[in-house]
Design a protein around this motif. Structure first.
Motif, PDB file in Angstrom:
ATOM      1  N   UNK A  15      -6.178 -12.339  25.782  1.00 47.88           N
ATOM      2  CA  UNK A  15      -5.423 -12.978  25.419  1.00 47.88           C
ATOM      3  C   UNK A  15      -5.075 -13.762  27.192  1.00 47.88           C
ATOM      4  N   UNK A  16      -5.459 -12.380  27.618  1.00 50.87           N
ATOM      5  CA  UNK A  16      -4.905 -13.362  29.511  1.00 50.87           C
ATOM      6  C   UNK A  16      -6.298 -13.998  30.151  1.00 50.87           C
ATOM      7  N   UNK A  17      -7.036 -13.523  29.190  1.00 49.37           N
ATOM      8  CA  UNK A  17      -8.762 -14.770  30.376  1.00 49.37           C
ATOM      9  C   UNK A  17      -8.453 -15.979  29.290  1.00 49.37           C
ATOM     10  N   UNK A  18      -8.558 -15.572  28.479  1.00 55.60           N
ATOM     11  CA  UNK A  18      -8.521 -17.321  27.182  1.00 55.60           C
ATOM     12  C   UNK A  18      -7.266 -18.388  27.752  1.00 55.60           C
ATOM     13  N   UNK A  19      -6.051 -17.284  27.799  1.00 54.90           N
ATOM     14  CA  UNK A  19      -5.295 -18.689  28.673  1.00 54.90           C
ATOM     15  C   UNK A  19      -4.773 -18.827  30.523  1.00 54.90           C
ATOM     16  N   UNK A  20      -5.335 -17.811  30.707  1.00 56.17           N
ATOM     17  CA  UNK A  20      -5.251 -18.343  32.570  1.00 56.17           C
ATOM     18  C   UNK A  20      -6.872 -18.736  32.688  1.00 56.17           C
TER      19      UNK A  20
END
Length: 234
Positions: A25-30
């Motif tokens: 989730x972090x990588x996809x959002x950032x």
């Protein structure tokens, strides 16, 4: 012994929080300005990450999830070597209570590794940051296994996973097979340590449970194979 139990609970909490970091989730959002959970299967694991973000983003998720397991194993080793080893009487009492061993510190080190294995995998599958939802635990579990079973045991698990994936073209089949094999490896590597074995069994059962929808699709013949447009995530 109560102090030993408290320290093991602390290790479990640390490993759980480490495992709960939702790198997908972090990588996809950032970096991709989207939410991985809104694409494909909605899972935050490697396969859905590759399909949604491409190889770079997907492999980054795998490396970071795998890394959580590696770090959890290192923390467990440190606990066994530097924290619990200072409480000799407590360790001896713990070992005598939960199954004797000629080497109590080897026994408690194995328990620490199994506790971290359970905590990190459960944290990934039941991430509190995602409403106690998460991935299916394969990359994280394999990372943990390099400490829990050692390189040989971890590589054997990877071989089982790879053989099933190559022969069936189902990622989920390889994941489930590796989970099923885990308690049998635990019997070998943790022979004479019932606590460590039970903890590894709990990990295996939880990972299999996390794949319950995949199992239903495999039985119905509707699970997507590698290369299909609707491939399912691990």
């Amino acid at each position: 012994m109560l102090m030993v139990l408290g320290q093991l609970v602390l290790l479990l909490i640390i490993a759980f929080l480490l495992g709960s970091i939702p790198w997908g989730v972090i990588i996809s959002r950032v970096f991709y300005h989207t939410d991985l959970r809104k694409h494909g299967s909605g899972n935050i694991g490697t396969t859905n990450a590759i399909r949604t973000m491409g190889k770079v983003g997907g492999y980054a998720v795998f490396v970071l999830d795998f890394g959580k397991g590696i770090v959890a194993g290192l923390i467990a080793s440190a606990f066994g070597t530097h924290v619990l080893s200072g409480n000799v009487l407590g360790v001896v009492e713990f070992v005598q209570t939960f199954g004797g061993s000629p080497n109590p510190f080897l026994y408690i080190n194995q328990v620490c590794l199994a506790v971290a294995f359970l905590g990190c995998t459960m944290g990934h599958i039941f991430s509190p940051w995602l409403g106690f939802k998460g991935g299916k635990g394969i990359a994280v579990a394999v990372g943990c296994l390099f400490s829990t079973f050692g390189p040989v045991g971890a590589l054997l698990e990877i071989v089982i996973f790879a053989v099933l994936v190559v022969t069936t073209k189902y990622v989920s089949a390889g994941s489930i097979a590796a989970a099923i094999a885990c308690p049998f490896f635990a019997l070998y590597f943790f022979w004479g340590n019932p606590v460590a074995f039970v903890l590894c069994l709990l990990v295996a059962l939880t990972v299999i449970w996390a794949h319950r929808e995949n199992i239903a699709r495999l039985r119905a013949g509707t699970e997507s194979r590698i290369g299909s447009k609707k491939a399912q995530t691990k």
